[in-house]
Write a protein that holds these residues in place. Structure first.
Motif, short mmCIF file in Angstrom:
data_model
loop_
_atom_site.label_atom_id
_atom_site.label_comp_id
_atom_site.label_asym_id
_atom_site.label_seq_id
_atom_site.Cartn_x
_atom_site.Cartn_y
_atom_site.Cartn_z
N LEU A 234 1.27 -0.83 0.14
CA LEU A 234 -0.02 -0.38 -0.12
C LEU A 234 1.41 1.35 -0.24
CD1 LEU A 234 -2.99 1.11 0.42
CD2 LEU A 234 -2.47 1.31 3.16
N HIS A 235 2.11 1.44 0.56
CA HIS A 235 2.85 2.76 0.78
C HIS A 235 3.36 2.61 -0.72
CE1 HIS A 235 5.75 5.47 2.82
NE2 HIS A 235 6.72 4.63 2.24
N ILE A 236 3.85 1.70 -1.03
CA ILE A 236 4.55 1.95 -2.29
C ILE A 236 3.28 2.68 -3.60
CG2 ILE A 236 6.12 0.03 -4.13
CD1 ILE A 236 6.73 -1.84 -2.27
N PHE A 237 2.62 1.91 -3.31
CA PHE A 237 1.47 1.90 -4.89
C PHE A 237 0.66 3.18 -3.92
CE2 PHE A 237 2.06 -2.10 -5.50
CZ PHE A 237 1.93 -2.30 -7.58
N THR A 238 1.33 3.87 -3.08
CA THR A 238 0.01 4.82 -3.06
C THR A 238 0.84 6.34 -3.46
OG1 THR A 238 -0.62 4.60 -0.76
CG2 THR A 238 -0.42 6.86 -1.20
N ARG A 239 2.00 5.62 -3.05
CA ARG A 239 2.67 6.98 -4.81
C ARG A 239 3.32 6.76 -6.26
NH1 ARG A 239 9.15 6.01 -1.28
NH2 ARG A 239 8.48 5.98 0.51
N VAL A 240 2.14 5.92 -5.96
CA VAL A 240 2.28 5.80 -7.60
C VAL A 240 1.16 6.15 -8.25
CG1 VAL A 240 2.25 4.26 -9.29
CG2 VAL A 240 3.91 4.18 -7.90
N THR A 241 -0.11 5.33 -7.82
CA THR A 241 -1.53 5.54 -7.85
C THR A 241 -2.61 6.39 -7.48
OG1 THR A 241 -2.14 3.65 -6.48
CG2 THR A 241 -1.61 3.40 -8.89
N GLY A 242 -1.62 6.62 -5.69
CA GLY A 242 -2.93 7.73 -5.21
C GLY A 242 -3.18 6.58 -3.62
N LEU A 248 -6.15 -1.50 -3.56
CA LEU A 248 -6.04 -2.64 -5.19
C LEU A 248 -5.49 -3.63 -5.80
CD1 LEU A 248 -8.98 -1.00 -7.35
CD2 LEU A 248 -8.95 -1.77 -5.57
N PRO A 249 -4.17 -2.62 -5.95
CA PRO A 249 -2.61 -3.87 -5.74
C PRO A 249 -2.27 -4.41 -4.76
CG PRO A 249 -2.40 -1.64 -6.66
CD PRO A 249 -3.28 -1.48 -5.80
N ALA A 250 -2.65 -3.62 -3.40
CA ALA A 250 -1.93 -4.60 -2.07
C ALA A 250 -3.21 -5.00 -1.68
CB ALA A 250 -1.92 -2.95 -1.04
N VAL A 251 -3.85 -5.46 -1.78
CA VAL A 251 -5.01 -6.30 -1.42
C VAL A 251 -4.70 -7.75 -2.56
CG1 VAL A 251 -7.18 -7.15 -2.16
CG2 VAL A 251 -7.08 -5.16 -0.60
N PHE A 252 -4.77 -7.55 -4.09
CA PHE A 252 -4.68 -8.68 -4.97
C PHE A 252 -2.66 -9.52 -4.25
CE2 PHE A 252 -1.81 -10.27 -8.37
CZ PHE A 252 -3.16 -11.55 -8.49
N LEU A 287 -7.97 -16.55 -7.45
CA LEU A 287 -9.39 -15.76 -8.04
C LEU A 287 -10.05 -14.56 -7.24
CD1 LEU A 287 -11.99 -15.70 -9.95
CD2 LEU A 287 -12.71 -18.04 -8.53
N HIS A 288 -10.16 -15.36 -5.63
CA HIS A 288 -11.01 -14.24 -4.31
C HIS A 288 -10.10 -12.84 -4.49
CE1 HIS A 288 -13.24 -16.64 -2.84
NE2 HIS A 288 -13.02 -17.41 -3.42
N GLY A 289 -8.90 -12.55 -5.02
CA GLY A 289 -8.07 -11.06 -4.96
C GLY A 289 -8.06 -10.42 -5.63
N VAL A 290 -8.56 -10.60 -7.47
CA VAL A 290 -9.42 -10.45 -8.08
C VAL A 290 -10.64 -9.60 -7.25
CG1 VAL A 290 -9.67 -10.79 -10.45
CG2 VAL A 290 -7.59 -11.69 -10.05
N CYS A 291 -11.56 -10.53 -7.69
CA CYS A 291 -12.43 -10.44 -6.84
C CYS A 291 -13.41 -9.85 -5.29
CB CYS A 291 -13.75 -11.81 -6.21
SG CYS A 291 -13.75 -12.88 -8.02
N LEU A 292 -12.28 -9.64 -4.54
CA LEU A 292 -11.89 -8.69 -3.72
C LEU A 292 -11.90 -7.21 -3.98
CD1 LEU A 292 -12.31 -7.87 -0.87
CD2 LEU A 292 -10.36 -8.94 -0.04
N ALA A 293 -10.64 -7.52 -5.23
CA ALA A 293 -10.17 -6.12 -5.78
C ALA A 293 -11.46 -5.66 -6.33
CB ALA A 293 -8.95 -6.22 -6.22
N VAL A 294 -12.07 -6.18 -7.10
CA VAL A 294 -13.10 -5.62 -8.09
C VAL A 294 -14.37 -5.37 -7.23
CG1 VAL A 294 -15.35 -6.38 -9.43
CG2 VAL A 294 -13.20 -6.79 -10.08
#
Length: 367
Positions: A234-242, A248-252, A287-294
């Motif tokens: 989450l910390h890494i992608f916060t800098r990239v996507t906000g 979402l990528p953190a959950v996956f 599969l569950h990671g993708v579905c939870l991200a959706v």
């Protein structure tokens, strides 16, 4: 069983010595890369030690405690995080216990502070549920065991759908885990004054995948994956996507790591039967990671403007978990022949106690 018990003692003696080394490293090496380098050999040893055991119950439990739980706690400890890095520092015996067991350290240092009702009235899951609740679950486990035995030895096996048997296995596993954890929590509370980390919180009442995985199912694993995988990603992608979409990528990533670790646990279990992994467990969590991200993305998109009734979302969630579980996850139990091997171990344990009792009776008669 005798050889397995000797290996079990050797494994846990090795674990204890290794954790004493880790405790000393924590005193000598500052947190960060230096401490991590010193702990990496222990992480590798903990990945190897479960290979010395082949039984379902002893080997599977040991693999989870040291290859997953202890290793992830040691990775946190390397950077001064997690329960092993509490302040003030914990003692060596408590360090060893907390490292490889799901123990929750109670913070009772603030003696002069006012009592906190939310803390005093929040006992462990084992303490919340009464004896009648566990008596009912124990009765259900006994009934499920009889059903499984009837399936194994009945002449009418062809009339039982295999998916129904998988469903029985899953319910059996859930209730048995709850009973074992409740008994373990009672022993830990009575002997050590410690509480076990919570494991389940009525997962059949889940209203979404987020509710199921984050608040109700396998909370022990959730608690160790959140600081080791979810928060760093989450910390890494916060800098990239906000901040809004970084979850979402953190959950996956969290589900991907969970899938690999679950697959590793099944590798340890299947090795005792000489079987290779099928990777169905990993695909289940992907599969569950993708579905939870959706699901999270849809929640962010509608921002509370639309919500399904609780009963409908609950039924859909439980049905989705059970269907995907029977498709990808639970077949791994039969693939690894865990049911057959478990009953063989029960029979061997029963024979062992019968032999001990017979020897005791003969000794009494000889006197």
């Amino acid at each position: 069983m005798e050889g397995e018990m000797k290996n079990f003692i050797k494994v846990w003696l090795s674990v204890t010595i290794s954790l004493c080394y880790c405790y000393a490293i924590g005193k000598m090496a500052s947190k960060g890369i230096k401490r991590l380098i010193c702990l990496i050999p222990v992480v590798c040893i903990f990945l190897y030690l479960p290979l010395c055991l082949t039984s379902v119950h002893i080997g599977g439990t040991t693999a989870f405690f040291i290859a997953w739980l202890a290793n992830f706690k040691l990775l946190l400890f390397a950077f001064g995080l997690g329960p092993l890095s509490s302040h003030p520092p914990i003692s060596l015996p408590l360090f060893v216990i907390v490292s490889c067991l799901p123990i929750k350290i109670q913070n009772n240092n603030n003696h002069n502070s006012k009592p906190n009702p939310s803390q005093n009235n929040n006992p462990s899951p084992g303490a919340r549920e009464g004896p009648l609740n566990y008596a009912i679950k124990g009765l259900l486990v006994a009934i499920l065991v009889q059903l499984q035995l009837a399936y194994e030895y009945s002449d009418y096996v062809l009339f039982v759908h295999p998916k129904l048997i998988l469903l029985v296995y899953s319910i059996h596993m859930y209730f048995l885990l709850e009973l074992i954890l409740a008994a373990s929590a009672a022993v830990a509370r009575a002997t050590l004054g410690l509480e076990l980390e919570p494991q389940f919180k009525e997962p059949y009442l889940s209203t979404s995948l987020q509710d199921f995985w984050g608040k109700r199912w396998n909370l022990m694993v959730t608690g160790i994956l959140r600081p080791t995988v979810y928060k760093p990603t989450l910390h890494i992608f916060t800098r990239v996507t906000g901040r809004k979409w970084a979850s979402l990528p953190a959950v996956f990533a969290t589900f991907l790591v969970s899938g690999f670790m679950h697959q590793l646990m099944f590798f340890y279990l299947g090795r005792g039967a000489g079987l290779k992994p099928t990777w169905g467990v990993t695909w289940f969590f992907v599969l569950h990671g993708v579905c939870l991200a959706v699901e999270l993305a849809l929640k962010k998109a509608v921002t509370g403007r639309f919500r399904l009734p609780r009963i409908i979302s609950g039924l859909l969630t439980v049905a989705f978990v059970m269907v995907t579980g029977c498709w990808l996850f639970f077949p791994q139990f039969t693939h690894c022949k865990l049911d057959e091997r478990a009953f063989e171990e029960y029979a061997a344990l029963g024979a062992f106690f019968r032999n001990v009792w017979s020897s005791f009776v003969r000794a009494c008669k000889a006197k």
